[in-house]
Design a protein around this motif. Structure first.
Motif, PDB file in Angstrom:
ATOM      1  N   ARG A 143     -43.769  -8.536  25.160  1.00 52.73           N
ATOM      2  CA  ARG A 143     -43.364  -9.521  24.013  1.00 52.73           C
ATOM      3  C   ARG A 143     -42.816 -10.843  24.778  1.00 52.73           C
ATOM      4  NH1 ARG A 143     -42.145  -4.615  21.203  1.00 52.73           N
ATOM      5  NH2 ARG A 143     -40.231  -4.321  22.384  1.00 52.73           N
ATOM      6  N   GLY A 144     -41.916 -10.614  25.858  1.00 56.26           N
ATOM      7  CA  GLY A 144     -41.602 -11.919  26.605  1.00 56.26           C
ATOM      8  C   GLY A 144     -42.793 -12.449  27.195  1.00 56.26           C
ATOM      9  N   ALA A 145     -43.778 -11.952  27.733  1.00 48.43           N
ATOM     10  CA  ALA A 145     -44.617 -12.627  28.293  1.00 48.43           C
ATOM     11  C   ALA A 145     -45.800 -13.351  27.126  1.00 48.43           C
ATOM     12  CB  ALA A 145     -45.845 -11.803  29.071  1.00 48.43           C
ATOM     13  N   ILE A 146     -45.810 -12.710  25.676  1.00 48.66           N
ATOM     14  CA  ILE A 146     -46.499 -13.298  24.943  1.00 48.66           C
ATOM     15  C   ILE A 146     -45.772 -14.538  24.586  1.00 48.66           C
ATOM     16  CG2 ILE A 146     -46.872 -13.116  22.396  1.00 48.66           C
ATOM     17  CD1 ILE A 146     -47.611 -10.200  23.050  1.00 48.66           C
ATOM     18  N   ARG A 147     -44.683 -14.731  24.445  1.00 47.55           N
ATOM     19  CA  ARG A 147     -43.690 -15.903  24.128  1.00 47.55           C
ATOM     20  C   ARG A 147     -44.124 -16.972  25.326  1.00 47.55           C
ATOM     21  NH1 ARG A 147     -40.037 -11.979  22.671  1.00 47.55           N
ATOM     22  NH2 ARG A 147     -38.900 -12.176  24.781  1.00 47.55           N
ATOM     23  N   GLU A 148     -44.025 -16.389  26.471  1.00 44.05           N
ATOM     24  CA  GLU A 148     -44.074 -17.390  27.684  1.00 44.05           C
ATOM     25  C   GLU A 148     -45.427 -17.941  27.606  1.00 44.05           C
ATOM     26  OE1 GLU A 148     -43.859 -17.253  32.487  1.00 44.05           O
ATOM     27  OE2 GLU A 148     -43.570 -15.485  31.389  1.00 44.05           O
ATOM     28  N   VAL A 149     -46.570 -17.264  27.362  1.00 38.53           N
ATOM     29  CA  VAL A 149     -47.927 -17.705  27.466  1.00 38.53           C
ATOM     30  C   VAL A 149     -48.206 -18.609  26.152  1.00 38.53           C
ATOM     31  CG1 VAL A 149     -50.312 -17.259  27.044  1.00 38.53           C
ATOM     32  CG2 VAL A 149     -48.833 -15.917  28.806  1.00 38.53           C
ATOM     33  N   ALA A 150     -47.638 -18.355  24.879  1.00 45.93           N
ATOM     34  CA  ALA A 150     -47.724 -18.984  23.905  1.00 45.93           C
ATOM     35  C   ALA A 150     -47.073 -20.530  24.138  1.00 45.93           C
ATOM     36  CB  ALA A 150     -46.866 -18.529  22.585  1.00 45.93           C
ATOM     37  N   GLY A 151     -45.985 -20.542  24.848  1.00 46.29           N
ATOM     38  CA  GLY A 151     -45.333 -21.881  25.090  1.00 46.29           C
ATOM     39  C   GLY A 151     -46.192 -22.582  26.050  1.00 46.29           C
ATOM     40  N   ALA A 152     -46.732 -21.840  26.911  1.00 45.93           N
ATOM     41  CA  ALA A 152     -47.722 -22.722  28.172  1.00 45.93           C
ATOM     42  C   ALA A 152     -48.919 -23.222  27.254  1.00 45.93           C
ATOM     43  CB  ALA A 152     -47.929 -21.500  29.023  1.00 45.93           C
ATOM     44  N   ILE A 153     -49.459 -22.336  26.501  1.00 44.29           N
ATOM     45  CA  ILE A 153     -50.613 -23.004  25.714  1.00 44.29           C
ATOM     46  C   ILE A 153     -50.297 -24.397  24.773  1.00 44.29           C
ATOM     47  CG2 ILE A 153     -51.970 -22.490  23.437  1.00 44.29           C
ATOM     48  CD1 ILE A 153     -52.046 -19.351  24.572  1.00 44.29           C
ATOM     49  N   ALA A 154     -49.207 -23.973  24.155  1.00 47.48           N
ATOM     50  CA  ALA A 154     -48.718 -25.425  23.422  1.00 47.48           C
ATOM     51  C   ALA A 154     -48.435 -26.673  24.258  1.00 47.48           C
ATOM     52  CB  ALA A 154     -47.489 -24.799  22.643  1.00 47.48           C
ATOM     53  N   ALA A 155     -48.150 -26.269  25.212  1.00 43.94           N
ATOM     54  CA  ALA A 155     -47.997 -27.581  26.412  1.00 43.94           C
ATOM     55  C   ALA A 155     -49.145 -27.757  27.006  1.00 43.94           C
ATOM     56  CB  ALA A 155     -46.618 -27.172  27.347  1.00 43.94           C
ATOM     57  N   GLN A 156     -50.241 -27.116  26.890  1.00 39.84           N
ATOM     58  CA  GLN A 156     -51.517 -27.240  27.617  1.00 39.84           C
ATOM     59  C   GLN A 156     -51.329 -27.224  28.922  1.00 39.84           C
ATOM     60  OE1 GLN A 156     -53.978 -30.268  25.869  1.00 39.84           O
ATOM     61  NE2 GLN A 156     -54.217 -29.029  24.159  1.00 39.84           N
ATOM     62  N   ARG A 161     -48.572 -18.341  35.861  1.00 40.40           N
ATOM     63  CA  ARG A 161     -47.258 -18.064  35.489  1.00 40.40           C
ATOM     64  C   ARG A 161     -46.565 -17.217  36.853  1.00 40.40           C
ATOM     65  NH1 ARG A 161     -46.666 -14.023  32.014  1.00 40.40           N
ATOM     66  NH2 ARG A 161     -48.701 -13.603  32.216  1.00 40.40           N
ATOM     67  N   ALA A 162     -45.448 -17.809  37.126  1.00 40.90           N
ATOM     68  CA  ALA A 162     -45.036 -16.913  38.205  1.00 40.90           C
ATOM     69  C   ALA A 162     -44.766 -15.550  37.819  1.00 40.90           C
ATOM     70  CB  ALA A 162     -43.639 -17.561  38.675  1.00 40.90           C
ATOM     71  N   SER A 163     -44.531 -15.089  36.518  1.00 46.72           N
ATOM     72  CA  SER A 163     -44.403 -13.799  36.135  1.00 46.72           C
ATOM     73  C   SER A 163     -45.537 -13.145  35.744  1.00 46.72           C
ATOM     74  CB  SER A 163     -43.413 -13.723  34.804  1.00 46.72           C
ATOM     75  OG  SER A 163     -44.242 -14.496  33.544  1.00 46.72           O
ATOM     76  N   ALA A 164     -46.729 -13.839  35.876  1.00 50.07           N
ATOM     77  CA  ALA A 164     -47.815 -12.801  35.503  1.00 50.07           C
ATOM     78  C   ALA A 164     -48.041 -11.679  36.687  1.00 50.07           C
ATOM     79  CB  ALA A 164     -48.901 -13.865  35.965  1.00 50.07           C
ATOM     80  N   PRO A 165     -48.740 -10.744  36.286  1.00 50.85           N
ATOM     81  CA  PRO A 165     -49.302  -9.557  37.093  1.00 50.85           C
ATOM     82  C   PRO A 165     -49.888 -10.230  38.484  1.00 50.85           C
ATOM     83  CG  PRO A 165     -49.766  -8.904  34.949  1.00 50.85           C
ATOM     84  CD  PRO A 165     -49.247 -10.460  34.732  1.00 50.85           C
TER      85      PRO A 165
END
Length: 169
Positions: A143-156, A161-165
């Motif tokens: 759920r946290g990663a989904i929020r993080e990616v959604a924010g990155a998409i919005a910001a293009q 991501r540092a937190s990516a596997p």
């Protein structure tokens, strides 16, 4: 999710060992082992093996196009997986719980490639599917990663991501 294996599965054990090796920092060796297993499993092999292997193998690639190819294979295999087969591996395992993470990974790959429309489609799918996630640390992580990616998409934002596997610690 904590469940007991229903029976021994040497292929899943080999996948797990390679994943552990990759997480310990030896990505090239882990990638070689998973690719060798993929050659044995084949594109029409056991969907549980294909989904698990492709999902983890994608994390071992820095190049988002290579990761995307493996994440697509993981989603395709999940679509072919039956509940019966999943539960043969772990009695409490449910396919529905795979999909939020699979769509998250696709969204992140498309985002990194600059394909923000495709990324948006997959992050929206992941968000819609979050009720299928367990209420535990794994579910919280996704759920946290989904929020993080959604924010990155919005910001293009196309940066990894540092937190990516698979990201360096």
């Amino acid at each position: 999710m904590t469940t007991s294996p229903a029976g021994p599965d040497p292929t899943m054990d080999a996948i797990g060992q390679a994943v552990t090796e990759g997480r310990a920092g030896d990505s090239p060796s882990a990638r070689r082992k998973l690719l060798a297993l993929w050659a044995t499993i084949g594109v029409t092999g056991d969907p549980l093996h294909r989904c698990s292997l492709a999902h983890y193998l994608a994390d071992l690639y820095e190049d988002p196009a290579q990761a995307l190819a493996w994440n697509i294979r993981a989603l395709d295999a999940a679509d072919a997986l039956t509940e019966q087969r999943a539960q043969e591996h772990h009695a409490g395992l449910r396919i529905a719980g795979f999909y939020p993470s699979l769509h998250l990974n696709l969204a992140d790959d498309y985002r990194r490639l600059g394909s923000f429309e495709a990324a948006t489609e997959h992050i929206e799918a992941a968000e819609t599917l979050t009720p299928r996630l367990p209420q535990d640390s794994y579910g919280d992580l996704v759920r946290g990663a989904i929020r993080e990616v959604a924010g990155a998409i919005a910001a293009q934002d196309r940066t990894r991501r540092a937190s990516a596997p698979g990201s360096p610690a």
